[in-house]
Design a protein around this motif. Structure first.
Motif, short mmCIF file in Angstrom:
data_model
loop_
_atom_site.label_atom_id
_atom_site.label_comp_id
_atom_site.label_asym_id
_atom_site.label_seq_id
_atom_site.Cartn_x
_atom_site.Cartn_y
_atom_site.Cartn_z
N THR A 280 1.97 -6.18 -9.03
CA THR A 280 2.37 -5.28 -7.94
C THR A 280 1.61 -5.61 -6.65
O THR A 280 2.05 -5.25 -5.56
N SER A 281 0.47 -6.29 -6.78
CA SER A 281 -0.26 -6.73 -5.58
C SER A 281 0.27 -8.06 -5.07
O SER A 281 0.43 -8.26 -3.87
N SER A 282 0.52 -9.00 -5.97
CA SER A 282 0.97 -10.32 -5.49
C SER A 282 2.37 -10.23 -4.89
O SER A 282 2.71 -10.97 -3.97
N ALA B 17 3.36 -7.80 -3.11
CA ALA B 17 3.12 -7.34 -1.74
C ALA B 17 2.73 -8.51 -0.84
O ALA B 17 3.12 -8.56 0.33
N MET B 18 1.96 -9.45 -1.39
CA MET B 18 1.53 -10.59 -0.57
C MET B 18 2.70 -11.52 -0.23
O MET B 18 2.63 -12.30 0.70
N GLY B 19 3.76 -11.44 -1.01
CA GLY B 19 4.92 -12.28 -0.74
C GLY B 19 5.82 -11.76 0.36
O GLY B 19 6.49 -12.52 1.06
N GLY C 291 0.77 0.41 -5.81
CA GLY C 291 0.76 -0.83 -6.58
C GLY C 291 0.20 -1.98 -5.77
O GLY C 291 -0.52 -2.84 -6.30
N ASN C 292 0.50 -2.00 -4.52
CA ASN C 292 -0.06 -2.99 -3.60
C ASN C 292 -1.59 -2.90 -3.62
O ASN C 292 -2.30 -3.90 -3.79
N ALA C 293 -2.10 -1.67 -3.48
CA ALA C 293 -3.55 -1.51 -3.42
C ALA C 293 -4.20 -1.67 -4.80
O ALA C 293 -5.19 -2.39 -4.94
N VAL C 294 -3.66 -1.00 -5.80
CA VAL C 294 -4.27 -1.09 -7.14
C VAL C 294 -4.05 -2.49 -7.68
O VAL C 294 -2.91 -2.92 -7.85
N GLY C 295 -5.12 -3.19 -7.92
CA GLY C 295 -4.98 -4.56 -8.40
C GLY C 295 -6.15 -4.97 -9.27
O GLY C 295 -6.89 -4.12 -9.79
N LEU C 296 -6.29 -6.27 -9.41
CA LEU C 296 -7.40 -6.79 -10.21
C LEU C 296 -8.73 -6.31 -9.66
O LEU C 296 -9.70 -6.18 -10.38
N GLY C 297 -8.73 -6.04 -8.35
CA GLY C 297 -9.93 -5.56 -7.70
C GLY C 297 -10.45 -4.27 -8.31
O GLY C 297 -11.66 -4.06 -8.40
N ASN C 298 -9.56 -3.39 -8.76
CA ASN C 298 -9.99 -2.10 -9.29
C ASN C 298 -10.64 -2.20 -10.65
O ASN C 298 -11.54 -1.44 -10.97
N PHE C 299 -10.18 -3.14 -11.47
CA PHE C 299 -10.64 -3.20 -12.86
C PHE C 299 -11.66 -4.29 -13.13
O PHE C 299 -12.41 -4.21 -14.08
N TYR D 63 -4.54 -17.96 -5.17
CA TYR D 63 -5.55 -17.87 -6.24
C TYR D 63 -5.45 -16.55 -6.99
O TYR D 63 -5.81 -16.45 -8.15
N TYR D 64 -4.92 -15.54 -6.31
CA TYR D 64 -4.73 -14.24 -6.99
C TYR D 64 -3.74 -14.39 -8.14
O TYR D 64 -3.94 -13.88 -9.24
N CYS D 65 -2.65 -15.13 -7.88
CA CYS D 65 -1.64 -15.35 -8.93
C CYS D 65 -2.21 -16.18 -10.07
O CYS D 65 -1.73 -16.10 -11.20
N PHE E 191 -12.47 -3.28 1.63
CA PHE E 191 -11.47 -4.16 2.21
C PHE E 191 -10.51 -4.69 1.17
O PHE E 191 -9.30 -4.58 1.27
N PHE E 192 -11.11 -5.31 0.16
CA PHE E 192 -10.29 -5.97 -0.85
C PHE E 192 -9.43 -4.97 -1.60
O PHE E 192 -8.24 -5.18 -1.80
N THR E 193 -10.04 -3.88 -1.98
CA THR E 193 -9.33 -2.96 -2.87
C THR E 193 -8.20 -2.21 -2.16
O THR E 193 -7.18 -1.91 -2.74
N LEU E 194 -8.37 -1.93 -0.87
CA LEU E 194 -7.31 -1.20 -0.17
C LEU E 194 -6.22 -2.13 0.36
O LEU E 194 -5.23 -1.68 0.91
N SER E 195 -6.40 -3.42 0.22
CA SER E 195 -5.44 -4.41 0.72
C SER E 195 -5.32 -4.38 2.24
O SER E 195 -4.27 -4.72 2.78
N VAL E 196 -6.38 -3.98 2.94
CA VAL E 196 -6.28 -3.97 4.39
C VAL E 196 -6.67 -5.32 4.98
O VAL E 196 -7.33 -6.12 4.34
N GLY E 197 -6.20 -5.57 6.20
CA GLY E 197 -6.51 -6.83 6.88
C GLY E 197 -5.63 -7.99 6.46
O GLY E 197 -5.95 -9.14 6.74
N MET E 198 -4.54 -7.70 5.77
CA MET E 198 -3.72 -8.79 5.23
C MET E 198 -2.32 -8.87 5.83
O MET E 198 -1.72 -9.93 5.88
N GLY E 199 -1.76 -7.72 6.21
CA GLY E 199 -0.37 -7.72 6.68
C GLY E 199 0.60 -7.18 5.64
O GLY E 199 1.77 -6.98 5.93
N THR E 200 0.11 -6.93 4.42
CA THR E 200 1.03 -6.41 3.40
C THR E 200 1.41 -4.96 3.68
O THR E 200 2.55 -4.57 3.52
N ILE E 201 0.42 -4.18 4.13
CA ILE E 201 0.69 -2.76 4.38
C ILE E 201 1.66 -2.62 5.55
O ILE E 201 2.62 -1.84 5.49
N1 PHE Z 1 -5.94 -4.57 -3.33
C1 PHE Z 1 -5.71 -5.57 -4.32
C2 PHE Z 1 -6.70 -5.42 -5.45
O1 PHE Z 1 -7.46 -4.51 -5.50
C3 PHE Z 1 -5.78 -6.95 -3.76
C4 PHE Z 1 -4.92 -7.18 -2.56
C5 PHE Z 1 -5.49 -7.55 -1.38
C6 PHE Z 1 -3.54 -6.99 -2.61
C7 PHE Z 1 -4.73 -7.74 -0.25
C8 PHE Z 1 -2.75 -7.18 -1.50
C9 PHE Z 1 -3.34 -7.55 -0.32
O2 PHE Z 1 -6.75 -6.22 -6.34
#
Ligand code: PHE
Ligand code: NA
Length: 515
Positions: free
Chosen positions: A348-350, A352-354, A20-28, A107-109, A247-257
């Motif tokens: 489920t992504s936002s 994770a960012m919290g 859920g963290n990874a699957v986000g608006l980025g995928n669709f 901005y994601y929210c 990068f964006f889609t896997l949620s890497v580089g953020m600290g959430t994982i």
């Molecule tokens: N991976 C999420 C998406 O595809 C976005 C995201 C990035 C979520 C970084 C958490 C951390 O939309």
């Protein structure tokens, strides 16, 4: 420091939360648009290569650093990184793993709140009687405060606050009582909604083509996304876009994982779990993500139109009108499925960012979870409202560049160097394989040590000097103009404004061929 007793409730819960963290608006929304803008099938090969040599290694690195940190009671990156080296400054680099989240979440929210609003409007049949232009206009008005009589985009503000409250409330319930529950409900629903829409997208064919439209064919859209073209392998533009999407889609580089992984038990597997979450994200992206937005809009509007107009906003400006063509019942269902799917993907992504911020306050300052959660909501409100009020003035793009692009890559580069080079490849490899339920091929040793950091370095330097419109193709051919968004572009511009009068000749000779 307080030893946290929180853990994931179950393995299914962990995987769903991580997915859920990874699957986000980025995928669709982001993936299909990136793919179309980068030549469709030409995008797929660089995308898969980046996934294999950068995405997967980063997943393993982040899961491992997280689990290791959790062993010492750390759930946020600053102290996790401090554990890997004696040098003091890593702690401060780790701070990126908290603050990037806040900036991106803001901005994601906001986009997440649009999806919520659009669910309500779909149920309320707002779009059913509107023409295509009117549906598009509805969106423009929604995000434009100048268009409202009060000067406040009140609907956008109301839904933004509602969305923040929802996030705050769930976060205040904690891991297994909040995030895990939402993932267990949201992810299956998302898959069902996605499957329903994908079947529509895959079977549309020419059935929706208006008279005289030769390229209004859903299959053309699919084919465009899937037919590989090897010519792209030499195109830097496509590579940069593919790397950015990974990068964006896997949620890497953020600290959430890291944060989620810190709640693992110390002997839990990371090698297989990280891969599973990565593949789930990939499946949702290239199978479901590719089968909805593009095929459906190509079916009605034609491939040419879609290639020309593909944008993030299409999901809001175009889709509701197309759904309405399916009649009242199907149209409503499709609207609820599409925006509901986006909403679950988003929340489920936002959430994770919290967690990094909240865990940091809990770990290091003994804050209560509820208070920490509310502080997150409040900060988002303050940081996020500018994107709501000034969406069309480019504040959004500004956040996306600094937080959503530059800082992700910088952080990923730093953590890779730290883990593989400073902490050391030998220990790093042992850490990744500790408790592993699969055998990772040895080939990944040199990839982790050399390929991943080199690639990250290239991407980092490129995002610093980003050419205008991110047009690497033109830049490569010598037609180099820096984007005003990029660091160099900003410096150049300021320098330009400040010095124009006095040093114009100096400036011009310095930047010859660039401006
Ligand atoms: N991976 C999420 C998406 O595809 C976005 C995201 C990035 C979520 C970084 C958490 C951390 O939309
Ligand atoms: Na994703």
């Amino acid at each position: 420091m307080k030893q946290s007793s929180e853990n994931w409730g179950s393995r299914v819960g962990l995987i769903l939360a991580m997915a859920g963290n990874a699957v986000g608006l980025g995928n669709f929304l982001r993936f299909p648009v990136q793919a179309v803008q980068n030549g469709g099938g030409t995008f797929i090969i660089p995308y898969l290569v980046c996934f294999l040599v950068m995405g997967i290694p980063l997943l393993w690195i982040e899961w491992s650093i997280g689990r290791l940190g959790g062993r010492f009671g750390h759930h946020a990156t600053p102290f996790m990184m401090a554990r890997l080296s004696k040098a003091k400054y890593w702690k401060y680099i780790g701070v990126f793993g908290i603050f990037t989240n806040i900036a991106v979440a803001a901005y994601y929210c906001y986009i997440e709140s649009w999806t919520l609003a659009y669910v309500f409007h779909s149920i309320g049949q707002t779009f059913a009687p509107l023409s295509q232009t009117e549906v598009a206009l509805f969106f423009d008005r929604y995000v434009d405060y100048a268009a409202t009589t009060t000067g406040i985009p009140y609907e956008a503000v109301v839904f933004y606050i509602l969305c923040l409250l929802l996030n705050t409330w769930i976060l205040s319930k904690g891991l297994s009582g909040g995030i895990e529950k939402v993932a267990k409900i949201g992810m299956p629903l998302l898959l069902i909604f996605g499957a329903f829409l994908a079947i529509k997208g895959l079977t549309l064919g020419t059935s929706a083509a208006p008279a005289g439209c030769a390229d209004c064919n859903g299959y053309l859209g699919l084919n465009f996304l899937w037919e590989p073209q090897f010519s792209s392998l030499l195109d830097p533009q496509v590579w940069m876009a593919a790397a950015g999407q990974i990068f964006f889609t896997l949620s890497v580089g953020m600290g959430t994982i890291h944060c989620y992984a810190a709640f693992l038990r110390s002997n839990d597997d990371v090698a297989l779990n990280a891969l599973s979450a990565g593949w789930v994200n990939g499946f949702v992206e290239i199978v479901l993500g590719a089968s909805i937005l593009i095929p459906i809009s190509v079916g009605y509007l034609g491939l040419d139109w879609v290639v020309e107009n593909a944008s993030f906003a299409m999901g809001f400006k175009t889709m509701p009108f197309l759904f309405a063509q399916w009649g009242p019942l199907m149209g409503t269902l499709a609207g609820v499925a599409w925006f509901g799917l986006l909403f679950f993907a988003g929340i489920t992504s936002s959430l994770a960012m919290g967690t990094p911020w909240i865990s940091f306050l809990q770990d290091e300052f003994q804050w209560k979870r509820v208070n920490a959660a509310w502080s997150f909501g409040l900060i988002l409100l303050i940081v996020g409202l500018p994107t709501v009020f000034f969406y069309q003035q480019g504040v959004f793009a500004e956040y996306d560049y600094w937080a959503g692009t530059l800082s992700l890559v910088l952080f990923a580069l730093a953590e890779t160097i730290l883990f593989v080079w400073v902490f050391g490849m030998h220990k790093a490899w042992k850490e990744i394989n500790h408790g592993a339920e699969i055998r990772i091929p040895n080939l990944y040793k040199p990839i982790l040590k050399f390929v991943t950091p080199t690639l990250l370095l290239v991407i980092f330097v490129s995002s610093l000097i980003m050419p205008v419109n991110n047009d690497w193709r033109a830049a490569w051919q010598g037609d180099w103009v820096f984007d005003n968004e990029s660091v160099i572009g900003k410096l150049k511009n300021q320098q330009f404004v400040a010095n124009r009068e006095y040093f114009s000749s100096v400036f011009e000779s310095e930047t010859e061929g660039q401006v």
